[in-house]
Design a protein around this motif. Structure first.
Motif, PDB file in Angstrom:
ATOM      1  N   ASN A 283       0.627  -1.293   0.119  1.00 52.61           N
ATOM      2  CA  ASN A 283       0.229  -0.268   0.132  1.00 52.61           C
ATOM      3  C   ASN A 283       0.451   1.296   0.416  1.00 52.61           C
TER       4      ASN A 283
ATOM      5  N   ASP B 128       2.791   0.436  -8.617  1.00 51.18           N
ATOM      6  CA  ASP B 128       1.176   0.452  -7.685  1.00 51.18           C
ATOM      7  C   ASP B 128       0.246   1.574  -8.879  1.00 51.18           C
ATOM      8  N   ARG B 129      -0.840   1.565  -9.420  1.00 47.17           N
ATOM      9  CA  ARG B 129      -1.935   1.485 -10.083  1.00 47.17           C
ATOM     10  C   ARG B 129      -2.667   3.078 -10.440  1.00 47.17           C
ATOM     11  N   GLU B 130      -2.175   3.611  -9.950  1.00 48.10           N
ATOM     12  CA  GLU B 130      -2.551   5.243  -9.881  1.00 48.10           C
ATOM     13  C   GLU B 130      -0.865   5.274 -10.601  1.00 48.10           C
ATOM     14  N   LYS B 131      -0.212   5.635  -9.453  1.00 49.96           N
ATOM     15  CA  LYS B 131       1.032   6.504 -10.164  1.00 49.96           C
ATOM     16  C   LYS B 131       2.561   5.545  -9.319  1.00 49.96           C
TER      17      LYS B 131
END
Length: 95
Positions: A40, A86-89
């Motif tokens: 995370n 990381d999926r977003e950034k």
């Protein structure tokens, strides 16, 4: 993942301290949850296997990677390095 990308990630992992330690209880759901929690905040994680764990480190690395949807970068001795972007950034840009 190419060998060049793997070598780049190994270089980044040199300075990392293990955030999860696996002991004689072997691979438990709590260990997998701790690795998930580590992903995370990070993209690259180092896991240490203690001497009292009798399981094969390579098999444990494959099981952790499968359960956390990550990739095994390397297994040296009783240290495992895992990578999941990381999926977003994504912070780590692979060459």
């Amino acid at each position: 993942m190419t060998s060049k990308q793997r070598a780049y990630l190994r270089g980044l992992a040199n300075d990392l301290e293990p955030i999860v330690q696996i002991g004689k209880g072997s691979l438990t759901p709590e260990i997998v949850a701790a690795v998930e929690e580590g992903f995370n905040t990070r993209e690259l994680i180092k896991v240490s296997i203690l001497k009292n764990c009798l399981d094969d480190p390579r098999q444990m690395a494959d099981m952790i990677a499968e359960r956390t949807h990550s990739q095994v970068v390397q297994v040296i001795g009783k240290k495992i390095v895992l990578y999941r972007p990381d999926r977003e950034k994504p912070k780590i840009v692979l060459p």
